[in-house]
Write an enzyme that holds these catalytic residues in place. Structure first.
Site, mmCIF file in Angstrom:
data_model
loop_
_atom_site.group_PDB
_atom_site.id
_atom_site.type_symbol
_atom_site.label_atom_id
_atom_site.label_comp_id
_atom_site.label_asym_id
_atom_site.label_seq_id
_atom_site.Cartn_x
_atom_site.Cartn_y
_atom_site.Cartn_z
ATOM 1 N N HIS A 290 -1.263 5.375 -1.707
ATOM 2 C CA HIS A 290 -2.136 5.937 -0.674
ATOM 3 C C HIS A 290 -2.775 7.211 -1.214
ATOM 4 O O HIS A 290 -2.103 8.034 -1.830
ATOM 5 C CB HIS A 290 -1.323 6.232 0.581
ATOM 6 C CG HIS A 290 -2.081 7.018 1.607
ATOM 7 N ND1 HIS A 290 -3.345 6.652 2.022
ATOM 8 C CD2 HIS A 290 -1.773 8.163 2.276
ATOM 9 C CE1 HIS A 290 -3.768 7.542 2.908
ATOM 10 N NE2 HIS A 290 -2.838 8.462 3.079
ATOM 11 N N CYS B 6 -1.769 6.323 8.217
ATOM 12 C CA CYS B 6 -2.002 6.131 6.771
ATOM 13 C C CYS B 6 -1.092 5.060 6.167
ATOM 14 O O CYS B 6 -1.373 4.560 5.083
ATOM 15 C CB CYS B 6 -1.822 7.441 6.022
ATOM 16 S SG CYS B 6 -3.024 8.685 6.505
ATOM 17 N N ASN C 147 -9.097 11.137 1.922
ATOM 18 C CA ASN C 147 -8.064 10.314 2.557
ATOM 19 C C ASN C 147 -8.723 9.430 3.627
ATOM 20 O O ASN C 147 -9.159 9.931 4.659
ATOM 21 C CB ASN C 147 -7.007 11.239 3.171
ATOM 22 C CG ASN C 147 -5.878 10.481 3.841
ATOM 23 O OD1 ASN C 147 -5.958 9.266 4.047
ATOM 24 N ND2 ASN C 147 -4.821 11.196 4.186
#
Ligand code: UT7
Length: 318
Positions: A245, A103, A275
């Site tokens: 993020h 990520c 996500n």
């Protein structure tokens, strides 16, 4: 940016696992996510986003010097997914490689691109975040399968002469391998080799200690964001837009609170995509710009945290 057409809603997940729309929405902020078709791998999604970014920059694929694909769901073990994107878009003059920081991938990739541009080594870097997380999600694990989605985003970084610093002002990246158990896909090839025996598919899925990750994520993302601003002599009041993020709405809110950035200066689209790992920041950046939330001279603050544990931040003057 490019996201697959297929939408998977919380209501559909309710039918598959023991969960509820209400739980997912209040604990994560997610309503739906996109799921790639069988023939849509990370390179396919990435190539769509890359073409859009090049068209927006007014460049042709042959202008690109380097392609960096940030992904933790590469098409195959090798060659790099970036090589497939190169083939797909016909960027015949470019070097191509992948970055594996999960990520945090996009900010890690940005830090590499930043060095190429600032050193004068390359003129145009195509930086892509592309993921098909749906392939590595355990669809029976309700604590993780609700979180992730597929998609891609891309940016072009170009060198130009300017009177004062513009573009990527700085990037700050970190990792702590002692926290590698927090989020991981245990299966691979390098550690155990391929025995030729039966493969346990769960070994190739995301395992996450969600609660522990949550706590470290908030602190690391907030601290590194502070550091990035201070490095540039800026304070949170100077931030025009924070593009974090998109892992969990509550993480985003907690980071914003710690930093003192008001909610209306934080871009959030987790509701629609979940996500998307390395793709989440470039997708958010693209949507923020299309929504008229990014203007010339704006100061943008990007913050990430991901498996590794990895984390980082970047400050951009648009
Ligand atoms: O992008 C990289 C970084 N990743 C992250 O940052 C993710 C960070 N972690 C998170 O976002 C959150 O920890 C989760 C959303 C994964 C979980 O939320 P939580 O508030 O930390 O919940 P929890 O894991 O502490 O679980 C609370 C309860 C448990 O039930 P009991 O043991 O209290 O009875 C879980 O079994 O919620 C239960 N639960 C669910 N219930 C309904 C877990 N998943 C679900 C679900 N639906 N999907």
């Amino acid at each position: 940016m490019y996201v697959p057409e297929k939408v998977l809603t919380n209501a559909e997940l309710e039918k598959r696992i023991d969960t509820s729309d209400e739980w997912i929405l209040t604990r994560t902020g997610i309503s739906e996510r996109r799921i790639a078709r069988k023939d849509e791998s990370s390179s396919v999604l990435g190539a769509h986003a890359a073409r859009a970014a090049l068209a927006d920059a007014g460049l042709s694929p042959s202008d690109v010097d380097v392609i960096i694909v940030c992904t933790s769901t590469p098409d195959v073990l090798f060659p790099a997914t970036a090589c497939f994107v190169q083939r797909e878009i016909g960027a015949n003059n470019a070097a191509a490689f992948d970055v594996s920081a999960v990520c945090s991938g996009f900010v890690y990739g940005l830090s590499i691109a930043e060095q190429y541009i600032k050193s004068g080594r390359y003129r145009h870097v195509l930086l892509i975040g592309a993921e098909v997380n749906s392939r590595i999600v355990d669809w029976e694990d309700r604590s993780t399968c609700i979180l992730f989605g597929d998609g891609a985003g891309a940016v072009v970084l170009s060198r130009e002469e300017a009177d004062r610093p513009r573009g990527v002002l700085s990037t700050h990246i970190y990792s702590d391998g002692t926290l590698s158990d927090l989020i991981r896909v245990p299966g691979g090839i390098g550690r155990d080799g391929f025995s030729g025996g039966a493969i346990d598919p769960r070994q190739y899925c995301i395992h996450m200690m969600g609660n522990q990750t949550f706590k470290v994520a908030v602190k690391r993302m907030a601290d590194v964001s502070q550091e990035a601003l201070a490095f540039n002599g800026l304070s949170t009041e100077d931030v025009s837009l924070m593009v974090p993020h998109q892992a969990n709405q509550r993480i985003i809110d907690a980071v914003g609170e710690r930093l003192g950035v008001p909610g209306d200066k934080v871009y959030v689209n987790i509701n629609k995509y979940g996500n998307t790992s390395a793709a989440s920041i470039p997708i958010a950046l693209c949507e923020a710009r299309e929504a008229g939330r990014v203007h010339p001279e704006d100061v943008l603050l990007l913050g990430v945290v991901g498996a590794g544990l990895t984390w980082g931040a970047a400050v951009i003057r648009w």
